[in-house]
Design a protein around this motif. Structure first.
Motif, PDB file in Angstrom:
ATOM      1  N   PRO A 109       0.822  -1.224   0.000  1.00 45.28           N
ATOM      2  CA  PRO A 109       0.000   0.000   0.000  1.00 45.28           C
ATOM      3  C   PRO A 109       0.852   1.268   0.000  1.00 45.28           C
ATOM      4  CG  PRO A 109      -0.811  -1.564   1.639  1.00 45.28           C
ATOM      5  CD  PRO A 109       0.492  -2.106   1.124  1.00 45.28           C
ATOM      6  N   ASP A 141     -14.541   0.229  -3.468  1.00 38.56           N
ATOM      7  CA  ASP A 141     -13.127   0.257  -3.832  1.00 38.56           C
ATOM      8  C   ASP A 141     -12.898  -0.849  -4.865  1.00 38.56           C
ATOM      9  OD1 ASP A 141     -10.352   0.320  -3.936  1.00 38.56           O
ATOM     10  OD2 ASP A 141     -10.102  -0.858  -2.100  1.00 38.56           O
ATOM     11  N   THR A 185      -9.095  -3.843  -5.013  1.00 38.82           N
ATOM     12  CA  THR A 185      -8.799  -3.549  -3.596  1.00 38.82           C
ATOM     13  C   THR A 185      -7.466  -4.101  -3.110  1.00 38.82           C
ATOM     14  OG1 THR A 185      -9.930  -3.358  -1.458  1.00 38.82           O
ATOM     15  CG2 THR A 185      -9.904  -5.549  -2.451  1.00 38.82           C
ATOM     16  N   CYS A 203      -6.646  -2.219   1.690  1.00 38.27           N
ATOM     17  CA  CYS A 203      -6.291  -1.017   2.460  1.00 38.27           C
ATOM     18  C   CYS A 203      -7.229   0.162   2.179  1.00 38.27           C
ATOM     19  CB  CYS A 203      -4.831  -0.629   2.213  1.00 38.27           C
ATOM     20  SG  CYS A 203      -4.425  -0.334   0.484  1.00 38.27           S
ATOM     21  N   ILE A 225     -13.761  -4.794  -4.430  1.00 37.60           N
ATOM     22  CA  ILE A 225     -13.734  -5.727  -5.568  1.00 37.60           C
ATOM     23  C   ILE A 225     -12.291  -6.085  -5.896  1.00 37.60           C
ATOM     24  CG2 ILE A 225     -14.261  -5.990  -8.024  1.00 37.60           C
ATOM     25  CD1 ILE A 225     -16.588  -4.015  -7.619  1.00 37.60           C
ATOM     26  N   LEU A 235     -10.025  -9.158  -8.376  1.00 36.99           N
ATOM     27  CA  LEU A 235     -10.096 -10.313  -9.286  1.00 36.99           C
ATOM     28  C   LEU A 235      -9.184 -11.456  -8.834  1.00 36.99           C
ATOM     29  CD1 LEU A 235     -11.127 -11.613 -11.880  1.00 36.99           C
ATOM     30  CD2 LEU A 235      -9.384 -10.356 -13.145  1.00 36.99           C
ATOM     31  N   ASP A 282     -14.084  -9.406 -11.983  1.00 31.70           N
ATOM     32  CA  ASP A 282     -13.345  -8.614 -12.968  1.00 31.70           C
ATOM     33  C   ASP A 282     -14.082  -7.268 -13.062  1.00 31.70           C
ATOM     34  OD1 ASP A 282     -12.249  -7.466 -15.207  1.00 31.70           O
ATOM     35  OD2 ASP A 282     -12.235  -9.305 -16.388  1.00 31.70           O
ATOM     36  N   ILE A 322      -7.851  -1.532 -17.539  1.00 28.08           N
ATOM     37  CA  ILE A 322      -8.817  -1.633 -16.429  1.00 28.08           C
ATOM     38  C   ILE A 322      -9.573  -0.311 -16.268  1.00 28.08           C
ATOM     39  CG2 ILE A 322      -9.132  -2.253 -13.990  1.00 28.08           C
ATOM     40  CD1 ILE A 322      -7.892  -4.510 -15.609  1.00 28.08           C
TER      41      ILE A 322
HETATM   42  C1  LIG Z   1      -2.486  -1.191  -8.033  1.00 28.39           C
HETATM   43  S1  LIG Z   1      -3.194  -2.568  -7.128  1.00 28.39           S
HETATM   44  C2  LIG Z   1      -4.096  -1.627  -5.915  1.00 28.39           C
HETATM   45  C3  LIG Z   1      -4.320  -2.342  -4.614  1.00 28.39           C
HETATM   46  C4  LIG Z   1      -4.859  -1.462  -3.497  1.00 28.39           C
HETATM   47  N1  LIG Z   1      -6.105  -0.820  -3.857  1.00 28.39           N
HETATM   48  C5  LIG Z   1      -3.837  -0.412  -3.096  1.00 28.39           C
HETATM   49  O1  LIG Z   1      -4.066   0.774  -3.353  1.00 28.39           O
HETATM   50  O2  LIG Z   1      -2.811  -0.792  -2.517  1.00 28.39           O
HETATM   51  C6  LIG Z   1      -4.407  -3.154  -8.254  1.00 28.39           C
HETATM   52  C7  LIG Z   1      -5.200  -4.382  -7.816  1.00 28.39           C
HETATM   53  O3  LIG Z   1      -6.176  -4.647  -8.838  1.00 28.39           O
HETATM   54  C8  LIG Z   1      -6.332  -6.026  -8.985  1.00 28.39           C
HETATM   55  N2  LIG Z   1      -6.884  -6.256 -10.330  1.00 28.39           N
HETATM   56  C9  LIG Z   1      -6.240  -6.377 -11.496  1.00 28.39           C
HETATM   57  N3  LIG Z   1      -7.101  -6.537 -12.507  1.00 28.39           N
HETATM   58  C10 LIG Z   1      -8.341  -6.509 -11.966  1.00 28.39           C
HETATM   59  C11 LIG Z   1      -9.657  -6.607 -12.507  1.00 28.39           C
HETATM   60  N4  LIG Z   1      -9.844  -6.762 -13.818  1.00 28.39           N
HETATM   61  N5  LIG Z   1     -10.705  -6.526 -11.667  1.00 28.39           N
HETATM   62  C12 LIG Z   1     -10.521  -6.362 -10.345  1.00 28.39           C
HETATM   63  N6  LIG Z   1      -9.295  -6.266  -9.757  1.00 28.39           N
HETATM   64  C13 LIG Z   1      -8.224  -6.337 -10.562  1.00 28.39           C
HETATM   65  C14 LIG Z   1      -4.937  -6.570  -8.783  1.00 28.39           C
HETATM   66  O4  LIG Z   1      -4.951  -7.944  -8.459  1.00 28.39           O
HETATM   67  C15 LIG Z   1      -4.421  -5.665  -7.653  1.00 28.39           C
HETATM   68  O5  LIG Z   1      -4.702  -6.234  -6.405  1.00 28.39           O
END
Ligand SMILES: C[S@@+](CC[C@H](N)C(=O)[O-])C[C@H]1O[C@@H](n2cnc3c(N)ncnc32)[C@H](O)[C@@H]1O
Length: 309
Positions: A105, A144, A147, A151, A168, A170, A197, A246
């Protein structure tokens, strides 16, 4: 290594020089070698993080020195991020469990959430509700998306104590970490975690705020990331050809998921120019951050509705 340092201060000096010599990448836990090395020393020696400076004068036993040498070997030579070594990270004064299943985070939302909340509270009140006699509608439901460790869902739950919060994710591996953190924070019942997703597998619902720190690194730049960052899940970083895969999907789905006065809040890092080029008609409102990165934007529901993207 020549003769080992005798005190914590000696180890700290040694570590700061080693970070520079080995060109270690920072930014995941602290933005400077001194702070990160001190954090690792205190954690390894099981001392409180808020220890007084005088603790630096303490002698280190040979058993402690062996532990410290090993932790810095893993950090400096194997390039394991400090947070994965200690299995913890901090955001907004909250502690989160982390490991290699989730990105560490470091979101700008921690700094911007109060400002976003104030804007949102003003916006969601319908004109009729602005009078004192009519109760404000208030922020009822927030989500969010992407997620990771959970965090930001935790920060949302604290920022909007009466709102229903969804989170949410994936990746099943990341979702397991989020579930653990939500339970640790006593939010297992208040925050609903969805494996999906973006919104694909989430039942229809209208949100006042859709917040997301999605993956946004263009695929071709993934291999140029420093070793420390390549130890984070690729899925948390790789945003596809232009970094916006995304984001694009989220913005399209958000049209049917926002309350009429709702807002999308997106953190896009270095993908800001790509976002502005790809979606000029959305005219995102960029929020100012203390370090001038300004990579978090707000897009109101009304603008998304009239968008043909
Ligand atoms: C940049 S991280 C952010 C995590 C957290 N929100 C933070 O700020 O530390 C992006 C997150 O999106 C998830 N992710 C990737 N593609 C996704 C999708 N199509 N739908 C939902 N989540 C997805 C990843 O597994 C990862 O946990």
């Amino acid at each position: 290594m020549p003769a080992r340092p005798q005190t914590i201060a000696g180890w700290l000096d040694w570590a700061v020089r080693a970070y520079a010599r080995k060109k270690v990448s920072l930014g995941q836990v602290a933005d400077n070698a001194h702070d990160e090395a001190l954090y690792l020393l205190l954690r390894t020696l099981e001392l409180p993080l808020e220890s007084p400076r005088s603790v630096l004068r303490r002698k280190v036993t040979s058993e402690q020195a062996a532990r410290v040498a090993e932790i810095f070997r893993r950090r400096l030579d194997e390039r394991v991020p400090a947070a994965y070594l200690t299995r913890e990270a901090f955001l907004g004064g909250h502690k989160f469990y982390v490991d290699e299943r989730v990105i560490i985070p470091r979101s700008y939302f921690v700094e911007l959430l109060p400002e976003i909340a104030e804007l949102l509270e003003d916006t969601v009140r319908s004109p009729g509700c602005a009078s004192r006699s009519a109760p404000a509608r208030g922020v009822k439901r927030v989500v969010d998306v992407c997620t990771g460790s959970g965090c930001l869902a935790v920060l949302l739950a604290h920022q909007f104590p009466t709102a229903k919060v969804d989170a949410i994710e994936l990746s099943p591996a990341a979702a397991a970490v989020a579930r653990f953190n939500l339970a640790q924070h006593g939010l297992g019942d208040r925050v609903t975690l969805h494996r999906s997703d973006v919104f694909d597998a989430v039942k229809p619902a209208r949100y006042d705020l859709i917040l997301s720190n999605p993956p946004y690194v263009p695929t071709r730049e993934m291999r140029d990331l420093p070793d420390e960052f390549r130890r984070e899940p690729a899925m948390a970083l790789d945003g596809g050809r232009d970094g916006l895969d995304i984001v694009r999907k989220l913005l399209r789905q958000a049209r049917e998921r926002l309350q009429p006065r709702g807002i999308v809040a997106l953190e896009v890092g270095q993908a800001r120019p790509a976002l502005e080029k790809s979606f000029p008609e959305l005219e995102p409102h960029w929020l100012h951050t203390q370090d001038g990165e300004d990579c978090v934007c707000l897009i109101p529901a009304a603008r998304l509705k009239s968008w043909n993207g």
